[in-house]
Design a protein around this motif. Sequence first.
Motif, mmCIF file in Angstrom:
data_model
loop_
_atom_site.group_PDB
_atom_site.id
_atom_site.type_symbol
_atom_site.label_atom_id
_atom_site.label_comp_id
_atom_site.label_asym_id
_atom_site.label_seq_id
_atom_site.Cartn_x
_atom_site.Cartn_y
_atom_site.Cartn_z
ATOM 1 N N SER A 85 0.815 -1.213 0.000
ATOM 2 C CA SER A 85 0.000 0.000 0.000
ATOM 3 C C SER A 85 0.850 1.264 0.000
ATOM 4 C CB SER A 85 -0.940 -0.006 1.214
ATOM 5 O OG SER A 85 -1.806 -1.120 1.165
ATOM 6 N N THR A 86 1.957 1.273 0.739
ATOM 7 C CA THR A 86 2.802 2.469 0.759
ATOM 8 C C THR A 86 3.501 2.689 -0.580
ATOM 9 O OG1 THR A 86 4.549 1.110 1.772
ATOM 10 C CG2 THR A 86 3.219 2.467 3.243
ATOM 11 N N SER A 89 -3.025 -9.365 0.379
ATOM 12 C CA SER A 89 -2.512 -8.160 1.035
ATOM 13 C C SER A 89 -1.259 -7.638 0.352
ATOM 14 C CB SER A 89 -2.212 -8.451 2.510
ATOM 15 O OG SER A 89 -1.176 -9.410 2.640
ATOM 16 N N TYR A 90 -0.515 -8.505 -0.361
ATOM 17 C CA TYR A 90 0.696 -8.079 -1.065
ATOM 18 C C TYR A 90 0.380 -7.488 -2.445
ATOM 19 C CZ TYR A 90 3.457 -10.290 2.563
ATOM 20 O OH TYR A 90 4.023 -10.606 3.779
ATOM 21 N N ILE A 114 -4.215 2.335 0.537
ATOM 22 C CA ILE A 114 -3.552 3.144 -0.488
ATOM 23 C C ILE A 114 -4.086 4.567 -0.459
ATOM 24 C CG2 ILE A 114 -3.293 3.469 -2.980
ATOM 25 C CD1 ILE A 114 -3.300 0.398 -3.217
ATOM 26 N N PHE A 115 -5.385 4.708 -0.326
ATOM 27 C CA PHE A 115 -5.989 6.043 -0.246
ATOM 28 C C PHE A 115 -5.479 6.812 0.968
ATOM 29 C CE2 PHE A 115 -9.425 8.577 1.678
ATOM 30 C CZ PHE A 115 -9.528 9.580 0.725
ATOM 31 N N MET A 116 -5.433 6.146 2.111
ATOM 32 C CA MET A 116 -4.954 6.805 3.331
ATOM 33 C C MET A 116 -3.504 7.257 3.189
ATOM 34 S SD MET A 116 -6.504 4.688 6.551
ATOM 35 C CE MET A 116 -5.477 5.669 7.606
ATOM 36 N N LEU A 166 1.586 5.095 8.988
ATOM 37 C CA LEU A 166 1.962 3.678 8.974
ATOM 38 C C LEU A 166 1.381 2.941 10.174
ATOM 39 C CD1 LEU A 166 5.701 3.979 7.861
ATOM 40 C CD2 LEU A 166 3.789 3.167 6.495
ATOM 41 N N VAL A 167 1.414 3.585 11.338
ATOM 42 C CA VAL A 167 0.823 2.969 12.536
ATOM 43 C C VAL A 167 -0.682 2.804 12.367
ATOM 44 C CG1 VAL A 167 0.374 3.303 14.993
ATOM 45 C CG2 VAL A 167 2.642 3.752 14.079
#
Length: 291
Positions: free
Chosen positions: A104-105, A161-162, A169-171, A210-211
């Motif tokens: 996602s990052t 999830s990978y 992704i939006f966040m 990330l947290v």
Amino acid sequence: MLEHMEATRINLFHSNKAREIAKNVITYLLLCVGAFVFLVPFFWMVTSALKTQQQMFRYPIEWIPDPVMWENFPNVWTTVPFAMFLKNSIMVTSLVMVGDLFASTLVAYGFARKEFFGKNVLFLLLLGTMMIPQQVTMIPLFILYRSLGWIDTFRPLIVPSYLGNAFFIFMMRQFFLTIPVELEEAAILDGCGSFRVFTSVFLPLSKPALVTVAIFSFMNTWNDFFQPLIYLNSLEKKTLALGLAMFKGEYATEWGLLMAASVQVVLPCLILFFSCQKYFVEGIALTGIKG
């Protein structure tokens, strides 16, 4: 005249202060009432985990058990293979968290900082996938995983999830947009490539986001019942959510043991949330600053 104006100003100041105090008092009262409403069921679950079967159905309700049945908690581990379920849940949840954070990052960084053909259209399509109910994709995914031979394995729970999560992704994209462009330009002038900018500039500044992603990923996976129910068949691969349901089916009359098992399943989520609450609140607040 000046004395009258000064008196008016003082009265206005005290009036505004009184209104602010009254507003704060009402707000805190409403929050306390809401917290009480949500805490009562949890408190009842904890106290029920320390009761005997007779104490469970006494009327009026006995909120503080006497005697306290501490042995309900260790008995859960011997009644069902709780340790095996815990190991499976920890493994699946850890791998899913790593996948969500990694994929996602990376994708969010591309959407936030890179220019390519069709970027906005692809991002809208990505957001559109969030509107598709899980029930619509359930049967096609099951057929796909069955053809791959993944049924009764952990792969259907871990591998997706990978490939990225639209919400995460939006966040992360929203958070990356709040990072000043000057920092990225300075790193490029120092000779950093795109990946080095991502790892040395963006990731260190993105700890709250990330947290937040990690907490959401942990809670979604740890409490997931539906997907393990579909894809896992054998007892040695069941997660805690399935184990708790199995416990309820086999020991439906042992309410003290059931509540003790439920408390132990919920406890990791509470510990994670309260230990990371500061970063969680900060991450949620910052991800909506810039569109």
